[in-house]
Design a protein around this motif. Structure first.
Motif, PDB file in Angstrom:
ATOM      1  N   HIS A 274       0.828  -1.202   0.000  1.00 17.31           N
ATOM      2  CA  HIS A 274       0.000   0.000   0.000  1.00 17.31           C
ATOM      3  C   HIS A 274       0.865   1.256   0.000  1.00 17.31           C
ATOM      4  O   HIS A 274       0.630   2.183  -0.783  1.00 17.31           O
ATOM      5  CB  HIS A 274      -0.922  -0.005   1.215  1.00 17.31           C
ATOM      6  N   LEU A 275       1.882   1.298   0.835  1.00 16.63           N
ATOM      7  CA  LEU A 275       2.740   2.477   0.919  1.00 16.63           C
ATOM      8  C   LEU A 275       3.560   2.664  -0.353  1.00 16.63           C
ATOM      9  O   LEU A 275       3.842   3.800  -0.753  1.00 16.63           O
ATOM     10  CB  LEU A 275       3.678   2.362   2.122  1.00 16.63           C
ATOM     11  N   SER A 276       3.941   1.567  -1.004  1.00 16.59           N
ATOM     12  CA  SER A 276       4.800   1.663  -2.184  1.00 16.59           C
ATOM     13  C   SER A 276       4.095   2.279  -3.388  1.00 16.59           C
ATOM     14  O   SER A 276       4.751   2.687  -4.345  1.00 16.59           O
ATOM     15  CB  SER A 276       5.335   0.279  -2.565  1.00 16.59           C
ATOM     16  N   THR A 277       2.760   2.395  -3.355  1.00 21.15           N
ATOM     17  CA  THR A 277       2.052   3.024  -4.473  1.00 21.15           C
ATOM     18  C   THR A 277       2.292   4.522  -4.531  1.00 21.15           C
ATOM     19  O   THR A 277       2.131   5.152  -5.578  1.00 21.15           O
ATOM     20  CB  THR A 277       0.536   2.782  -4.371  1.00 21.15           C
ATOM     21  N   GLY A 278       2.658   5.126  -3.398  1.00 19.63           N
ATOM     22  CA  GLY A 278       2.860   6.571  -3.356  1.00 19.63           C
ATOM     23  C   GLY A 278       1.565   7.350  -3.273  1.00 19.63           C
ATOM     24  O   GLY A 278       1.571   8.580  -3.388  1.00 19.63           O
ATOM     25  N   GLY A 279       0.440   6.665  -3.069  1.00 20.21           N
ATOM     26  CA  GLY A 279      -0.856   7.329  -2.992  1.00 20.21           C
ATOM     27  C   GLY A 279      -1.197   7.767  -1.579  1.00 20.21           C
ATOM     28  O   GLY A 279      -0.324   7.849  -0.702  1.00 20.21           O
ATOM     29  N   ILE A 280      -2.479   8.044  -1.350  1.00 16.63           N
ATOM     30  CA  ILE A 280      -2.934   8.493  -0.033  1.00 16.63           C
ATOM     31  C   ILE A 280      -2.750   7.375   0.989  1.00 16.63           C
ATOM     32  O   ILE A 280      -3.159   6.232   0.758  1.00 16.63           O
ATOM     33  CB  ILE A 280      -4.397   8.936  -0.092  1.00 16.63           C
ATOM     34  N   VAL A 281      -2.155   7.693   2.104  1.00 17.73           N
ATOM     35  CA  VAL A 281      -1.860   6.708   3.141  1.00 17.73           C
ATOM     36  C   VAL A 281      -3.113   6.423   3.968  1.00 17.73           C
ATOM     37  O   VAL A 281      -3.777   7.343   4.443  1.00 17.73           O
ATOM     38  CB  VAL A 281      -0.725   7.199   4.057  1.00 17.73           C
ATOM     39  N   ASP A 282      -3.411   5.142   4.132  1.00 16.72           N
ATOM     40  CA  ASP A 282      -4.577   4.701   4.902  1.00 16.72           C
ATOM     41  C   ASP A 282      -4.108   3.620   5.868  1.00 16.72           C
ATOM     42  O   ASP A 282      -3.631   2.563   5.447  1.00 16.72           O
ATOM     43  CB  ASP A 282      -5.639   4.157   3.952  1.00 16.72           C
ATOM     44  N   LEU A 283      -4.235   3.874   7.170  1.00 19.54           N
ATOM     45  CA  LEU A 283      -3.788   2.897   8.164  1.00 19.54           C
ATOM     46  C   LEU A 283      -4.465   1.549   7.984  1.00 19.54           C
ATOM     47  O   LEU A 283      -3.842   0.490   8.173  1.00 19.54           O
ATOM     48  CB  LEU A 283      -4.060   3.420   9.580  1.00 19.54           C
ATOM     49  N   ASP A 284      -5.746   1.560   7.621  1.00 20.15           N
ATOM     50  CA  ASP A 284      -6.490   0.309   7.486  1.00 20.15           C
ATOM     51  C   ASP A 284      -6.054  -0.501   6.272  1.00 20.15           C
ATOM     52  O   ASP A 284      -6.389  -1.688   6.169  1.00 20.15           O
ATOM     53  CB  ASP A 284      -7.990   0.590   7.398  1.00 20.15           C
ATOM     54  N   ALA A 285      -5.351   0.110   5.329  1.00 14.88           N
ATOM     55  CA  ALA A 285      -4.908  -0.591   4.121  1.00 14.88           C
ATOM     56  C   ALA A 285      -3.517  -1.192   4.277  1.00 14.88           C
ATOM     57  O   ALA A 285      -3.037  -1.882   3.376  1.00 14.88           O
ATOM     58  CB  ALA A 285      -4.934   0.355   2.921  1.00 14.88           C
ATOM     59  N   LEU A 286      -2.872  -0.953   5.409  1.00 15.62           N
ATOM     60  CA  LEU A 286      -1.521  -1.468   5.626  1.00 15.62           C
ATOM     61  C   LEU A 286      -1.542  -2.963   5.900  1.00 15.62           C
ATOM     62  O   LEU A 286      -2.521  -3.516   6.404  1.00 15.62           O
ATOM     63  CB  LEU A 286      -0.879  -0.762   6.823  1.00 15.62           C
ATOM     64  N   SER A 287      -0.432  -3.616   5.590  1.00 14.84           N
ATOM     65  CA  SER A 287      -0.262  -5.006   5.996  1.00 14.84           C
ATOM     66  C   SER A 287      -0.177  -5.059   7.517  1.00 14.84           C
ATOM     67  O   SER A 287       0.155  -4.045   8.156  1.00 14.84           O
ATOM     68  CB  SER A 287       1.014  -5.581   5.388  1.00 14.84           C
ATOM     69  N   PRO A 288      -0.487  -6.203   8.129  1.00 13.24           N
ATOM     70  CA  PRO A 288      -0.397  -6.285   9.599  1.00 13.24           C
ATOM     71  C   PRO A 288       0.973  -5.865  10.135  1.00 13.24           C
ATOM     72  O   PRO A 288       1.056  -5.186  11.163  1.00 13.24           O
ATOM     73  CB  PRO A 288      -0.686  -7.763   9.877  1.00 13.24           C
ATOM     74  N   ALA A 289       2.036  -6.237   9.432  1.00 14.89           N
ATOM     75  CA  ALA A 289       3.378  -5.889   9.913  1.00 14.89           C
ATOM     76  C   ALA A 289       3.628  -4.388   9.844  1.00 14.89           C
ATOM     77  O   ALA A 289       4.202  -3.791  10.761  1.00 14.89           O
ATOM     78  CB  ALA A 289       4.432  -6.631   9.098  1.00 14.89           C
ATOM     79  N   ALA A 290       3.198  -3.753   8.750  1.00 15.30           N
ATOM     80  CA  ALA A 290       3.394  -2.308   8.609  1.00 15.30           C
ATOM     81  C   ALA A 290       2.526  -1.533   9.593  1.00 15.30           C
ATOM     82  O   ALA A 290       2.969  -0.518  10.148  1.00 15.30           O
ATOM     83  CB  ALA A 290       3.094  -1.877   7.177  1.00 15.30           C
ATOM     84  N   ARG A 291       1.308  -2.001   9.805  1.00 15.38           N
ATOM     85  CA  ARG A 291       0.434  -1.324  10.772  1.00 15.38           C
ATOM     86  C   ARG A 291       1.012  -1.429  12.181  1.00 15.38           C
ATOM     87  O   ARG A 291       1.015  -0.461  12.942  1.00 15.38           O
ATOM     88  CB  ARG A 291      -0.972  -1.915  10.733  1.00 15.38           C
ATOM     89  N   ASP A 292       1.520  -2.599  12.524  1.00 13.97           N
ATOM     90  CA  ASP A 292       2.147  -2.776  13.835  1.00 13.97           C
ATOM     91  C   ASP A 292       3.343  -1.839  13.979  1.00 13.97           C
ATOM     92  O   ASP A 292       3.546  -1.239  15.036  1.00 13.97           O
ATOM     93  CB  ASP A 292       2.597  -4.229  14.006  1.00 13.97           C
ATOM     94  N   ALA A 293       4.133  -1.690  12.903  1.00  8.95           N
ATOM     95  CA  ALA A 293       5.292  -0.789  12.950  1.00  8.95           C
ATOM     96  C   ALA A 293       4.865   0.657  13.120  1.00  8.95           C
ATOM     97  O   ALA A 293       5.507   1.422  13.852  1.00  8.95           O
ATOM     98  CB  ALA A 293       6.124  -0.953  11.679  1.00  8.95           C
ATOM     99  N   ALA A 294       3.767   1.050  12.450  1.00  6.06           N
ATOM    100  CA  ALA A 294       3.271   2.422  12.577  1.00  6.06           C
ATOM    101  C   ALA A 294       2.823   2.706  14.008  1.00  6.06           C
ATOM    102  O   ALA A 294       3.116   3.772  14.564  1.00  6.06           O
ATOM    103  CB  ALA A 294       2.125   2.656  11.605  1.00  6.06           C
ATOM    104  N   LEU A 295       2.119   1.761  14.603  1.00  9.01           N
ATOM    105  CA  LEU A 295       1.673   1.936  15.990  1.00  9.01           C
ATOM    106  C   LEU A 295       2.860   1.905  16.948  1.00  9.01           C
ATOM    107  O   LEU A 295       2.889   2.640  17.948  1.00  9.01           O
ATOM    108  CB  LEU A 295       0.663   0.854  16.366  1.00  9.01           C
ATOM    109  N   ASN A 296       3.835   1.062  16.638  1.00  9.43           N
ATOM    110  CA  ASN A 296       5.036   1.007  17.471  1.00  9.43           C
ATOM    111  C   ASN A 296       5.794   2.329  17.411  1.00  9.43           C
ATOM    112  O   ASN A 296       6.303   2.819  18.424  1.00  9.43           O
ATOM    113  CB  ASN A 296       5.935  -0.141  17.005  1.00  9.43           C
TER     114      ASN A 296
END
Length: 320
Positions: A274-296
């Protein structure tokens, strides 16, 4: 008295088979939280660390293309989503930054910018008036940068300080997506008022060396009085390693250990489709690992909201 006689009740699970068992048993059998739920609960507890006053978080890197704006967007969205106070992210990049593009889209971001706010700062008397110059991404307020190169380059330390002074009257957590030049006027202004610092690099030789140079410059830079104004800021910094660029020929553990010895914490952000597209960032569209990293990341930064104040907003007469 007899407080130790009260049995501690397990929190009810909300995910997976544990939640299904709890629901089917009518709450009579509670298997407790899973490890993932326990981790999320701990992260959210840290993210909600109370703030004693306005707190300025600056996201920086002296190398472009390592994900600095993406990190700012993720940090802002996570803090705004799970905190009860007001959070704003400002694009202070003097080179027509893209924070607005990543949070609200290019067309929306260009409708009102920080330059419009600067032209009307003396008219701001309420949060309602201020909201006419910001954009909303979920619960996060966003102040976008000027996209005209000539006007963008004119954004100075005085401009930054004037905007920050206004924002600090209405927001508790203020995030700045800075430019890549530490000696640029606007960047100097952001560092002067920073309470926390996030430095973005990559687990590659060039990405790690540039992040390390940023820390080194901050730790050794002397002002006109022979003082080291950013040394504590560097020691308390959080380094984010954006892993969308990596190589099997690079030992990432060596890079992580290098930064752990020089700053407060290191957070790795894994590659994400999701992040690699360069589009609008959406927390719910992240992979579980990326979402965990964002919260961390949000939890780690928020741990510095108390007890690690530098010479930031409060010392310069900002609300607090």
């Amino acid at each position: 008295m007899f407080s130790n006689a009260v049995r501690v009740r397990k929190s009810p699970p909300k995910q997976g088979w544990r939640a299904a068992v709890y629901a089917l048993s009518g709450g009579r059998w509670n298997p407790g939280l899973s490890d993932a739920e326990e981790r999320l609960r701990e992260q959210l507890g840290k993210i909600r660390t109370p703030l004693p006053g306005p707190h300025s978080v600056v996201v920086s890197s002296i190398k472009g293309g390592v994900g600095k704006t993406t990190v700012t967007a993720l940090l802002g969205l996570a803090l705004a989503e799970y905190r009860g106070d007001r959070v704003i992210a400002m694009d202070a990049n003097p080179d027509a930054g893209t924070l607005g593009d990543r949070l609200v889209g290019e067309e929306q971001a260009s409708k009102t910018t920080v330059r419009d706010l600067l032209d009307n700062l003396d008219q701001i008397r309420s949060s309602t008036q201020l909201s006419g110059y910001t954009h909303l991404a979920g619960r996060l307020q966003v102040l976008t940068s000027e996209q005209e190169p000539e006007l963008s380059e004119m954004f100075s330390a005085d401009d930054y300080e004037a905007v920050l002074r206004t924002l600090s009257r209405y927001y508790e957590a203020l995030l700045t997506d800075s430019g890549t030049g530490v000696v640029h006027s606007a960047m100097q202004g952001s560092l002067r008022h920073a309470d926390s610092l996030v430095i973005v690099g990559a687990p590659t030789q060039d990405g790690a060396s540039r992040a390390s140079r940023t820390l080194q410059w901050l730790a050794t830079h002397q002002d006109s009085q022979g003082l080291f104004p950013y040394r504590q800021l560097a020691q308390d910094a959080v380094v984010v390693l954006s892993c969308d660029r990596s190589s099997p020929y690079v030992d990432e553990s060596v890079i992580c250990e290098h930064f752990r010895a020089r700053c407060r914490a290191v957070v790795e952000l894994p590659a994400d489709p999701h992040l690699s597209t360069g589009g609008i960032v959406d927390l719910d569209a992240l992979s579980p690992a990326a979402r965990d990293a964002a919260l961390n990341l949000a939890a780690t930064v928020a741990e510095g909201f108390q007890g690690r104040r530098t010479t930031g907003l409060a010392a310069h007469g900002f609300r607090g």
